[in-house]
Write an enzyme that holds these catalytic residues in place. Sequence first.
Site, PDB file in Angstrom:
ATOM      1  N   LEU A   6       2.139  -0.220   7.462  1.00  0.00           N
ATOM      2  CA  LEU A   6       1.965   0.618   6.178  1.00  0.00           C
ATOM      3  C   LEU A   6       3.448   1.483   5.794  1.00  0.00           C
ATOM      4  O   LEU A   6       3.464   2.419   5.162  1.00  0.00           O
ATOM      5  CB  LEU A   6       0.952   1.834   6.165  1.00  0.00           C
ATOM      6  CG  LEU A   6      -0.609   1.239   6.335  1.00  0.00           C
ATOM      7  CD1 LEU A   6      -1.510   2.309   6.540  1.00  0.00           C
ATOM      8  CD2 LEU A   6      -0.897   0.247   5.063  1.00  0.00           C
ATOM      9  N   GLY A  21      -1.727 -14.517  -0.006  1.00  0.00           N
ATOM     10  CA  GLY A  21      -0.731 -13.777   0.712  1.00  0.00           C
ATOM     11  C   GLY A  21       0.174 -14.528   1.682  1.00  0.00           C
ATOM     12  O   GLY A  21       1.421 -14.960   1.471  1.00  0.00           O
ATOM     13  N   SER A  22      -0.220 -14.743   2.837  1.00  0.00           N
ATOM     14  CA  SER A  22       0.254 -15.384   3.983  1.00  0.00           C
ATOM     15  C   SER A  22       0.910 -16.778   3.409  1.00  0.00           C
ATOM     16  O   SER A  22       1.925 -17.034   4.255  1.00  0.00           O
ATOM     17  CB  SER A  22      -0.558 -15.409   5.146  1.00  0.00           C
ATOM     18  OG  SER A  22      -0.798 -14.333   5.682  1.00  0.00           O
ATOM     19  N   MET A  74       2.719  -4.065  10.435  1.00  0.00           N
ATOM     20  CA  MET A  74       3.831  -3.534   9.811  1.00  0.00           C
ATOM     21  C   MET A  74       3.723  -1.912   9.915  1.00  0.00           C
ATOM     22  O   MET A  74       4.742  -1.423   9.992  1.00  0.00           O
ATOM     23  CB  MET A  74       3.495  -3.984   8.500  1.00  0.00           C
ATOM     24  CG  MET A  74       3.882  -5.525   7.997  1.00  0.00           C
ATOM     25  SD  MET A  74       5.360  -6.103   8.357  1.00  0.00           S
ATOM     26  CE  MET A  74       6.360  -5.251   7.103  1.00  0.00           C
ATOM     27  N   SER A  97       0.878  -1.310   0.139  1.00  0.00           N
ATOM     28  CA  SER A  97       0.020  -0.057   0.061  1.00  0.00           C
ATOM     29  C   SER A  97       0.698   1.317   0.175  1.00  0.00           C
ATOM     30  O   SER A  97       1.760   1.442   0.881  1.00  0.00           O
ATOM     31  CB  SER A  97      -0.920  -0.140   1.205  1.00  0.00           C
ATOM     32  OG  SER A  97      -1.727  -0.833   1.070  1.00  0.00           O
ATOM     33  N   GLY A 110      -7.941 -14.069   1.798  1.00  0.00           N
ATOM     34  CA  GLY A 110      -7.948 -14.374   3.402  1.00  0.00           C
ATOM     35  C   GLY A 110      -7.895 -15.691   3.785  1.00  0.00           C
ATOM     36  O   GLY A 110      -8.552 -16.705   3.495  1.00  0.00           O
ATOM     37  N   GLY A 111      -6.478 -16.434   3.918  1.00  0.00           N
ATOM     38  CA  GLY A 111      -6.042 -17.733   4.393  1.00  0.00           C
ATOM     39  C   GLY A 111      -6.256 -18.792   3.133  1.00  0.00           C
ATOM     40  O   GLY A 111      -6.374 -19.650   3.390  1.00  0.00           O
ATOM     41  N   LYS A 160     -10.700  -2.884  -0.747  1.00  0.00           N
ATOM     42  CA  LYS A 160     -10.364  -3.971  -0.148  1.00  0.00           C
ATOM     43  C   LYS A 160     -10.953  -3.660   1.243  1.00  0.00           C
ATOM     44  O   LYS A 160     -10.770  -2.686   1.935  1.00  0.00           O
ATOM     45  CB  LYS A 160      -8.853  -4.300   0.107  1.00  0.00           C
ATOM     46  CG  LYS A 160      -8.642  -5.451   0.805  1.00  0.00           C
ATOM     47  CD  LYS A 160      -7.202  -5.876   0.846  1.00  0.00           C
ATOM     48  CE  LYS A 160      -6.706  -6.949   1.307  1.00  0.00           C
ATOM     49  NZ  LYS A 160      -5.522  -7.505   1.269  1.00  0.00           N
ATOM     50  N   CYS A 190      -6.831  -1.690   6.344  1.00  0.00           N
ATOM     51  CA  CYS A 190      -5.500  -2.205   7.520  1.00  0.00           C
ATOM     52  C   CYS A 190      -6.078  -1.789   9.107  1.00  0.00           C
ATOM     53  O   CYS A 190      -6.466  -0.866   9.373  1.00  0.00           O
ATOM     54  CB  CYS A 190      -4.343  -1.167   6.997  1.00  0.00           C
ATOM     55  SG  CYS A 190      -3.248  -1.489   8.342  1.00  0.00           S
TER      56      CYS A 190
END
Lengths: 264, 298
Positions: B76, B263-264, B74, B49, B241-242, B163, B129
């Site tokens: 941003l 992502g993760s 984090m 972002s 998400g996941g 988002k 966020c």
Amino acid sequence: MSDLPMLPVRVTVKAVVEETPSVRTFYFEPGIPSSPGQFVMVWVPGVDEVPMALSSATSITVQQVGDATTAMFCLKPGDALGIRGPLGNGFTVSGKTLAIGGGVGAAPLLHLAVEGKVSTFLLGARTADELLFAPVINASSNLKIATDDGTAGHHGVVTDLMDEIDLEAYDHICVCGPEIMMLKVLERLHAAGVADRGQFSLHRYMKCGIGVCGSCATDPHGLRVCRDGPVFTGADLLESEFGRYARDATGSKVVFPWAKKAEE
Amino acid sequence: MISLQPGEITVGGVALHNHLLLAAGVLGTTGASLRRMLRLGAGGVVTKSIGPEPNPGHHGPCLVRTEGGLLNAMGLPNPSKEFVGEIEPLKDEPVVVSVYGKDPEDFKEVAGWFAGTGTARGFELNVSCPHAAGYGAAIGTDPEMVLECTRAVASHGLPVWVKLTPNVTDITTIGLAAEKGGASAIVAVNTVRGMRISTEMRRPVLGYRSGGLSGKAIFPIAVKCVWDLYEACSIPIVGCGGISTADDVVEMMMAGAQAVEVGSAVIDEVRVFEQIARGLYAADGVAAEEIVGVAHRV
């Protein structure tokens, strides 16, 4: 992923040893089983979390450079730190190994030397007072010293010591120190046609330490220093940003002073 | 196991190589890192972002593994306008630029840096966020603000994805606000508010104290949010998400997503996109339209 650490583990500082006027070793318990060249994320509660090379399974050797390390220099035996680790890929050696360390960069190489894996060790520092671990290294390998001011060993930079070394005779050349020093070593290895034998421990700004955030990604291949490194071969580094720039906490490029002219 | 037909697709006005995008905030700080993920099979990438000022982010610890997920604060971090040059070499690639700000003017200004350069195929508004005071979810929990921020960025004429945060009573209110503001798609969801305390240290683990949970642990939450949005909204939904397997992708699509962000899951394997694609695509697979939202029709 199961190998990656979860929450930081509390360790207790057992001893603080003043190695040089600007470098201290913090011994802690319990230890972190690790291989030479791996690192840990060190949580100084209330201040920050920063990456540090392990100088042994039970120690980190630290130069005072920022907020977190300044706070660490106030620690006494009995104080607590949080540790996540071991992280990253360390040095992989077999056969005959040359180690080249500058300043506090000798820390991860010490781990390698005390395991008896280093034949010859070239150690550099600004001045005799700043030479790190010289007696210990001398006990386990053939030690050669250089100081910028000539107060010990060769008067000059550590790379000068490479003149009298037959690089071809070594299977691995493990390097850690300031980036300008590592760059000079890489140039010599490249000139001798043995860049692929070099293993360089890189330092970049890190946030997560486990390969997710991307703050330590290097150009041009997007390799993550925390997960794909921190040790990279000289061949990997030849075409990279290495020696030219790094990035700060925002992700902005910071060109090294010596590279500024070339970038312009 | 259902397989999909491979090939290029278009979702929310953005042409993608496949249904799998790299989620914002993960390995998205540099152009080279984004390019690596495209080479490793991502059908598109969402950047870190970008905000109105360079930001170093929060003090560490910023991210820790936790059971079934990742917890991060984090803060941003981003280089702001300098990032335009960073992704310049990716001009021919499907890059969605994630944008954050404190108000519609911020969003419009930041998006404007990219809109004129051809570096962004679209924008993803980070109004979700959970760990940046005054930004992210501070905006994304207010339907009026979401509408205005979406409208402000849509004025640049490029696709706008919004988002959403799952940390609201009714996510459809926010989804409808985005739709009304001119969004081309909704991305659901950002991280779920969470925190861990180190019992040994007797203090919160994250430097910012609390943060956002991602990873497998939040997959059911994301599925439910996508489900609810599919019932309420008429613009495309991108599930997030996941997600870590091909079956997760199919499940998210059956809930109503036309594409997904991953992502993760890069923590397990940086080649996660290739891994998922191997299981997801087959030459004799079905068209995605056949399964998107299919679970609603029972």
